[in-house]
Design a protein around this motif. Structure first.
Motif, mmCIF file in Angstrom:
data_model
loop_
_atom_site.group_PDB
_atom_site.id
_atom_site.type_symbol
_atom_site.label_atom_id
_atom_site.label_comp_id
_atom_site.label_asym_id
_atom_site.label_seq_id
_atom_site.Cartn_x
_atom_site.Cartn_y
_atom_site.Cartn_z
ATOM 1 N N THR A 60 8.221 14.591 4.062
ATOM 2 C CA THR A 60 8.514 13.040 3.411
ATOM 3 C C THR A 60 8.411 11.754 4.264
ATOM 4 N N ALA A 61 8.126 12.021 5.789
ATOM 5 C CA ALA A 61 7.240 11.131 6.743
ATOM 6 C C ALA A 61 6.023 10.005 5.994
ATOM 7 N N ALA A 69 -2.946 12.869 7.157
ATOM 8 C CA ALA A 69 -2.742 13.976 5.823
ATOM 9 C C ALA A 69 -3.332 14.930 5.230
ATOM 10 N N ALA A 70 -3.891 16.094 6.134
ATOM 11 C CA ALA A 70 -3.725 16.670 6.185
ATOM 12 C C ALA A 70 -2.824 17.232 6.346
ATOM 13 N N LEU A 71 -1.884 17.587 6.785
ATOM 14 C CA LEU A 71 -0.839 18.423 7.197
ATOM 15 C C LEU A 71 0.418 17.784 5.388
ATOM 16 N N ALA A 72 0.299 17.030 5.180
ATOM 17 C CA ALA A 72 1.150 16.427 3.720
ATOM 18 C C ALA A 72 0.151 17.212 2.811
ATOM 19 N N TYR A 123 1.426 9.373 1.629
ATOM 20 C CA TYR A 123 2.309 10.388 0.478
ATOM 21 C C TYR A 123 2.607 10.288 -0.517
ATOM 22 N N GLY A 124 2.273 9.119 -1.259
ATOM 23 C CA GLY A 124 2.418 9.082 -2.800
ATOM 24 C C GLY A 124 0.806 10.267 -3.417
ATOM 25 N N THR A 252 5.385 -2.411 7.630
ATOM 26 C CA THR A 252 5.330 -0.435 8.144
ATOM 27 C C THR A 252 3.838 -0.155 7.778
ATOM 28 N N ARG A 253 3.904 0.858 8.180
ATOM 29 C CA ARG A 253 2.146 1.873 8.239
ATOM 30 C C ARG A 253 2.085 2.054 7.117
ATOM 31 N N ALA A 254 2.635 2.476 5.732
ATOM 32 C CA ALA A 254 2.747 2.470 4.429
ATOM 33 C C ALA A 254 3.081 1.934 4.110
ATOM 34 N N THR A 255 1.928 1.180 2.508
ATOM 35 C CA THR A 255 2.205 0.439 1.599
ATOM 36 C C THR A 255 4.106 1.186 0.610
ATOM 37 N N ARG A 256 4.634 0.217 0.239
ATOM 38 C CA ARG A 256 5.748 0.811 -0.736
ATOM 39 C C ARG A 256 5.736 0.059 -2.111
ATOM 40 N N PRO A 257 6.155 1.214 -2.962
ATOM 41 C CA PRO A 257 6.223 0.206 -4.222
ATOM 42 C C PRO A 257 7.171 -0.521 -4.786
ATOM 43 N N ALA A 258 7.178 -1.912 -5.061
ATOM 44 C CA ALA A 258 7.728 -3.330 -4.394
ATOM 45 C C ALA A 258 8.468 -2.707 -5.880
#
Length: 302
Positions: A60-61, A69-72, A123-124, A252-258
């Motif tokens: 969930t990080a 990505a490989a571990l996710a 993540y998504g 942030t490093r990753a883009t979140r859904p608005a």
């Protein structure tokens, strides 16, 4: 009921153990249950001899996943499929948790289960592919997409806000990301309510498939933070001002859904589960973390 839960120390896993008190619950995490190791899964299945398997484990990080990505994907896609397949081999129903991050947040309205997915980050994508892999591995799977999970345990937004409020004279919180807080205890209640039907139902039953379940009403991170501190103040906690900011002010490093709001109509219709009022759930969480409201500070007190 005998339950095998992947995950032991996570928020949802702990809530499940509490909700199913009085039943046989085996909650395991690596190395006892490693989703990336089929032999580990087989050993856990044999030890637990479950009637229902719940996957409350995940990578969930969100930001770290961009560089890992490989571990996710190993955990969120392949590992989830491994556990679902092991349950299917024994004819067992399977419950799996997913996320609003499978959407890009551009719909402009709450998402239904029929809406196309379009994740913005690793993540998504790992969770989206995990959903497909789970359903392919075990047709008796129920997937619960949820959002903004909090509880009195583990690391989460509620505990972060309380810590920052104790340390700082002012807080700045994003106000242009929309969704709904969901408390782990309410997710555990949902699993408890769904379990009897899933245990009895055959593949193809409407009780299986993808469901949305988050708290109500919808809000923003700023709205959530403001309510946390307002309720905490009733318990004697510091309440510094909370300034609304834009996502662009907090990169942030990753883009979140608005806008990751979830339409929870389907789970209400199929399983009779209505979204819990997160404000009431927050109060119960703060009762555990801080204590009940002080008599002289209760709303409406003279």
């Amino acid at each position: 009921m005998r339950l095998l839960v992947a995950g032991r120390e996570g928020q949802v896993a702990r809530a499940l153990a509490a909700r199913f008190a009085g039943h046989e619950v085996m909650a395991l995490e690596p190395p006892a249950l490693d989703l990336t190791d089929r032999a580990s899964i087989e050993a856990a299945m044999q030890a637990a001899a479950p009637e229902l398997v719940v996957n409350a484990a995940a990578y969930t990080a969100v930001d770290r996943a961009e560089d890992d990505a490989a571990l996710a994907f190993a955990v969120n896609r392949d590992g989830a499929a491994n556990l679902a397949a092991a349950a299917a081999a024994r004819g067992l129903p399977f419950i799996h948790f997913s996320t609003d991050y499978v959407f890009d947040g551009r719909k402009g309205a709450p998402y239904t289960e029929a809406d196309a997915t379009s994740p913005l980050g690793v993540y998504g994508r790992s969770k989206e592919e995990g959903e497909r892999a789970v359903l392919a591995a075990n047709p008796r799977s129920a997937i619960l997409r949820t959002a903004w999970v909090c509880s009195p345990t583990g690391g989460n937004f509620v505990k972060t806000m309380l810590r920052l409020a104790a340390e700082r004279d002012a807080l700045r919180v994003v106000a242009d990301q929309h969704g709904a807080p969901t408390f782990a205890a309410d997710l555990a209640d949902a699993v408890f309510a769904m379990a009897p039907r899933l245990l009895a139902a055959a593949a193809g039953d409407e009780g299986f498939g993808i469901f949305h379940l988050s708290g109500a009403p919808h809000t923003t991170w700023h709205g959530f933070a403001s309510e946390i501190l307002a309720q905490a103040a009733l318990r004697g906690h510091r309440h510094p001002p909370v300034t609304p900011i834009a996502t662009s002010d907090y990169p942030t490093r990753a883009t979140r859904p608005a806008d990751g709001r979830l339409d929870c109509t389907k789970i209400t219709r199929v399983h009779g589960i209505a979204p819990a009022d997160w404000r009431a759930s927050l109060a119960r969480c703060l009762d555990e973390l801080i204590g009940p409201p002080s008599a002289g500070l209760k709303e409406g007190a003279p």
